[in-house]
Design an enzyme around this catalytic site. Structure first.
Site, PDB file in Angstrom:
ATOM      1  N   SER A  10       2.498  55.965 -16.522  1.00  0.00           N
ATOM      2  CA  SER A  10       2.579  57.112 -15.926  1.00  0.00           C
ATOM      3  C   SER A  10       1.146  57.542 -15.215  1.00  0.00           C
ATOM      4  O   SER A  10       1.580  58.465 -14.179  1.00  0.00           O
ATOM      5  CB  SER A  10       2.679  58.292 -17.125  1.00  0.00           C
ATOM      6  OG  SER A  10       2.088  58.449 -17.646  1.00  0.00           O
ATOM      7  N   SER A  68      -0.450  54.279 -20.254  1.00  0.00           N
ATOM      8  CA  SER A  68       0.023  54.895 -19.006  1.00  0.00           C
ATOM      9  C   SER A  68      -1.392  54.552 -18.668  1.00  0.00           C
ATOM     10  O   SER A  68      -1.401  54.711 -17.046  1.00  0.00           O
ATOM     11  CB  SER A  68      -0.027  56.373 -19.434  1.00  0.00           C
ATOM     12  OG  SER A  68       1.690  56.449 -19.790  1.00  0.00           O
ATOM     13  N   LYS A  75      -5.606  63.313 -13.356  1.00  0.00           N
ATOM     14  CA  LYS A  75      -4.328  63.092 -12.930  1.00  0.00           C
ATOM     15  C   LYS A  75      -3.781  64.460 -13.409  1.00  0.00           C
ATOM     16  O   LYS A  75      -4.831  65.304 -13.536  1.00  0.00           O
ATOM     17  CB  LYS A  75      -4.618  61.912 -14.639  1.00  0.00           C
ATOM     18  CG  LYS A  75      -2.362  62.016 -14.949  1.00  0.00           C
ATOM     19  CD  LYS A  75      -1.860  61.242 -16.110  1.00  0.00           C
ATOM     20  CE  LYS A  75      -0.777  60.734 -16.289  1.00  0.00           C
ATOM     21  NZ  LYS A  75      -0.918  60.068 -17.580  1.00  0.00           N
TER      22      LYS A  75
END
Lengths: 476, 486
Positions: free
Chosen positions: B157, B181, B82
């Site tokens: 996310s 997330s 990420k």
């Protein structure tokens, strides 16, 4: 001003003397090329996290113990505000749970000043505003050095117990002595390792309530602290006497102009939005560990003053005792006392001659020191001679007896001096008669001959005294 | 009933073949880079593909194997990161314009741990800006699309990481989970995603959103691969003061143990949460029944404070974020928009650099911490947190693990919730309680919704209960295979 009382509380920021910064392993060192003592943590780079320096905690605990505080479980908070030399735009500080709480500090006068709290926090970087008026909002551009960012600080907050500029200075001087003794700071106000803000208010003498206070910033010496407090108190009194009221605000001390000016009012004060720092855990001092910190603390100035005063038969608050302890010369008093020398004489010589010389004992060895005191006490040296020998001992060390001999300083007791004077008088009866008749300027002639006759060993004061005594005896 | 439990996954299989010298890591990485090149144009799961660096580290893995040195448990396994994890010299944006072009001078601890386990980082994945969102649509660099239906979101996310694993661009990925997330995008993309106990994985080098809630977690296609990845990244780190000193529980220790005799509770408040798709409720009940059939003692259990989780979270997380994001001020790095004075520079930089969702949360958080409001908002939300931990503790006195839905529904169409922040926030209603409590939770794919899109079921466990959590997750995974086969 006589019907007004000044009330002062001080906030003192102290840079702790640690190897590394508060939350990272960058060196904690004054100076250096700008932005060379930095890393992701003290630059507040994205993703970096603080790790607490245990030595900073130890120093903060030592300060708490030296100031008779409760050293307690504490947590860190974030103090949020934007400033370009603050890398994260928040400062990691302590808020409602400081490490040290509720202590006191004893001034040389014997007065105890309350300590509300002492807490740990990180320092900011240093901005230089280039061009314009040298302040951030009118500068052409600003340069920021982050070497200081993250340096560990302890902020020590006194209660509003101080009543004059003189007391405020005395408090800071005493606090500096404690911090230096505890080995937690070098206490250098000029280098910014000790920074003082003053909360000043005035009230009618005898009033039990506090007036509205102003916080004064930017005083970088003891002298400017005293001046700023005096100026601010006078300003507030004048304001009230002219029918105005003091408004709570932060004021800036201008050393050159010798006055304070408004920085920001209470309404303009920042809302720091304090909240518990989620990146750190609580600091919970172990009682056993605290005892080891306490045991490692050397005697503090107030105790040392009592010791010196007792040895010398003086008051702990007397200037001579305060000076000796402030200069760290009490070991030389103790040496004198334990060797059976005159400790009172020792304190006077240290507080006068040593303090005036360099403030340090230089090359003076304890043995020489004790021997010199004995020579003076026994009358083998006059006061002036002892001072001369001491000056040489401080500069180069050595044996006081040898130094005295080299100067020709020898015991010249009163009988010898009297005998020599008799000889000088009988050698010139005509001059003696004129002297007796009132020709005072001839005193110099006799003293000069007396000095010559004794090879310079005659003590001037003793010789003049003796000469005057002879004239008084011979006069009708 | 352990016979149907998958015993591994593509990541462990790859690592085994690379360690045995049967496949070269370079060949493995080329294969995945080719898949990315072919498929990511449409999906946009990556913000940066680190092809050259990946080839170099794969070559190093191969050299080690050739020299008889074991490169580690993730030898040659491609991993996607990420883009809120700092990578030395590789752009790290957190999905924000304000960090565009910034090159971190250091690696996050997780990145270092992956490298020492032999993993090969193939790139940095898309995310909601500063991890604030549930659809990856708030990324400043455009949305990621769901591999199962490119007209739909992958969740968020960590949507880029979830999509990358679902699309086969990498068998493993790393995400961060502040309110769900990792788990919510895992559910929407049909992969496994876990949030470990707070303090298990070092946050050093993770660009902070809400520090007391953020935790890094693994994505994988199977439960045992997720456990393998978690075991690599977990462990004490002196650079993170909130990192737990005790050694983390071995996630992979119990994946094959089955659930016979385990006491598992279905959280009533979450199974009947506001706005839950009936399909999700149905799959969650089927999951419960499947666990019971596998030998678990299954009961419903009430965790009353769970219903206040969302409200508490939307005070605590923005409050911490408002402080964490203050440093993006244009002074030292990232975007700077010049102004006549420092205040104007701040305002212009932050106005231009942050997107609307980030600004909304900074304002919410700043307000919640303001003088006069702190007690009513932030302090009260922290009390809810304490209540919630108490309620969970009570439940765990009776149960070994809990189950609940992961997300209220399946993947939704792009743009369908961007105009309604509250509808978007509701996506995290079932995942937030674990973040507030600091407990571990994992989402396992379990069936589909009416459109055939994947859904997930969550397994929750008490602090440091990763072992039992993975044990239950593996049983769910096996049951899901059987349910699908029926």
């Amino acid at each position: 001003m006589s019907s007004w009382e000044t009330v002062i509380g001080l906030e003192v920021h102290v840079e702790l003397r640690t190897e590394t910064k508060m939350f990272c392993s960058c060196p904690n060192r004054f100076g250096g090329e700008p932005n060379t003592h930095v890393c992701p943590v003290c630059l507040g780079l994205p993703g970096s996290l603080p790790v607490l320096n245990s030595r900073a905690v130890e120093h903060a605990a030592a300060i708490g113990l030296a100031l008779h505080c409760r050293v307690q479980r504490s947590i860190f908070h974030r103090k949020n505000y934007f400033y370009p030399d603050m890398p994260k735009d928040y400062q990691i500080s302590q808020y409602d749970l400081p490490i040290d709480a509720d202590g006191w500090l004893e001034l040389p006068s014997g007065k105890r000043v309350g300590i509300e709290r002492a807490h740990l926090e990180e320092d900011t970087g240093k901005s230089t505003h280039v061009g314009g008026g040298g302040r951030i909002h009118d500068a052409d551009h600003s340069l920021v050095d982050f070497n200081r960012a993250g340096v560990p600080l302890v902020e020590i907050v006194s209660r509003p117990d101080l009543r004059s500029a003189e007391e405020a200075r005395s408090y800071v001087e005493e606090l500096r002595g404690i911090l230096v003794a505890a080995g937690v700071s070098d206490g250098k106000m000029e280098e910014g390792s000790m920074r003082v803000d003053a909360n000043v208010s005035v009230r009618p003498l005898g009033s039990g309530s506090l007036g509205t206070r102003c916080e004064i910033k930017n005083m970088n010496s003891l002298r400017s602290l005293g001046r700023a407090v005096e100026h601010e108190a006078a300003r507030q009194v004048r304001l009230i006497e002219e029918g105005g009221t003091v408004t709570q605000e932060t004021r800036h001390w201008n050393e050159d102009e010798g006055r304070t000016s408004s920085m920001r009012s209470k309404e303009e004060a920042y809302d720091y939005r304090y909240f518990p720092e989620p990146d750190l855990v609580a600091v919970d001092p172990d009682p056993d560990w605290l005892e080891t910190v306490r045991a490692a603390l050397p005697p503090m100035p107030a105790d040392r003053r009592r010791t010196v005063a007792a040895a010398a038969g003086m008051e702990p608050g007397s200037d001579a005792v305060v000076t000796v302890v402030r200069l760290g010369l009490d070991g030389y008093v103790e040496a004198a006392r334990s060797a059976g020398a005159d400790a009172n004489l020792a304190v006077r010589r240290l507080a006068n001659e040593v303090a005036a010389d360099s403030g340090s004992v230089g090359n003076l060895e304890v043995g020489s020191w004790v021997a010199l005191l004995a020579m003076e006490s026994e009358g083998k040296l006059t006061t002036a001679q002892a001072r001369t020998v001491l000056k040489e001992l401080l500069a180069a060390g050595g044996d006081p007896a040898e130094i005295a001999a080299a100067h020709g300083f020898e015991a010249l007791d009163e009988d010898v001096l009297a005998g020599a004077l008799d000889e000088v008088i009988s050698a010139d009866p005509e001059a003696w008669a004129r002297y007796l008749a009132g020709e005072d300027k001839l005193q110099g002639l006799f003293i000069g001959r007396l000095k010559a006759a004794t090879g310079g060993k005659a003590d001037l004061a003793a010789a003049s005294g003796l000469l005057r005594a002879r004239r008084a005896a011979a006069s009708p | 009933m352990t016979s149907g439990v998958p015993t591994g996954g593509p990541a462990s299989a790859l690592a085994a073949s690379v360690r045995a010298g049967e496949r070269s890591a370079v060949e493995v990485v080329e294969d995945h880079l080719a898949r990315i090149a072919a498929g990511d144009g449409e999906l946009h799961s990556f913000l940066t593909v680190t092809a050259d660096a990946a080839r170099r580290s794969a070559a190093e893995v191969d050299r080690a194997v050739a020299a008889g040195i074991d490169p580690g448990p993730l030898a040659g396994v491609p991993v996607a990161l990420k883009d809120n994890l700092c990578t030395r010299g590789v752009p790290t944006t957190a999905g924000s314009r304000i960090l565009e072009g910034w090159l971190p001078p250091y690696d996050a601890t997780v990145v270092t741990r992956l490298a020492s386990a032999g993993a090969v980082v193939v790139g940095k994945t898309n995310l909601d800006e500063f991890a604030m969102g549930s659809s990856t649509e708030s990324s400043a660099f455009g949305p990621t699309r769901n591999p199962h239906d490119p007209s739909r979101v992958p969740g968020g996310s960590s949507g880029g990481s979830a999509a990358a694993v679902a699309a086969g661009f990498a068998p493993l990925a790393i995400g961060s989970d502040t309110g769900g997330s990792v788990r919510q995008p895992a559910a929407l993309c049909g992969v496994v995603g876990a949030k470990p106990t707070y303090g298990t994985v070092s946050r050093y080098g993770l660009i902070a959103f809400a520090s007391s809630l953020d935790q890094i977690g693994p994505f994988a296609t199977t439960v045992s691969d997720a456990a393998l990845l978690l075991d690599v990244i977990a462990g004490h780190d002196p650079a993170d003061s909130t990192s737990l000193a005790s050694p983390p529980p071995r996630a992979s220790a119990a994946v094959q143990r089955g659930v016979d005799g385990l006491r598992i509770g279905l959280v009533s408040e979450l199974a009947a949460a506001e706005g839950l798709d009936p399909q999700v409720a149905a799959r969650t009940r089927e999951a419960a029944e499947a666990l019971a059939a596998a030998g678990a003692d299954l009961e419903e259990v009430s965790v009353p404070a769970a219903v206040y989780g969302l409200s508490a979270y939307y005070l605590i997380a923005p409050a911490e974020a408002s402080s964490n994001l203050a440093r993006y001020d244009g002074v030292r790095y990232g975007l700077r928009e010049e102004g006549d004075d420092i205040t104007e520079m701040y305002i212009r930089t932050r106005s231009a650099g942050f997107g609307p969702e980030v600004k909304r949360r900074i304002m919410l958080g700043t307000y919640a911490l303001s003088a006069g409001y702190y007690d009513a908002y932030y302090a009260k939300a922290q009390k809810v947190r304490t209540l919630l931990v108490g309620d969970f503790d009570a439940a765990y006195r009776r149960f070994d693990a809990l189950i609940a839905p992961t997300a209220p529904g399946g993947a939704f169409p792009l743009g369908s919730k961007t105009a309604d922040p509250l509808a978007m926030y509701l996506n995290d209603v079932c995942t937030i309680p674990s973040n507030l409590a600091g407990h571990p939770a994992i989402s396992v794919p379990f069936g589909t919704d009416r459109s055939g899109l994947p859904l997930g079921v969550q397994v929750l466990a008490p602090a440091l209960g990763e072992t039992v959590m993975f044990q239950v997750a593996a049983a769910l995974e096996a049951a899901a295979v059987e349910v699908a086969a029926r």
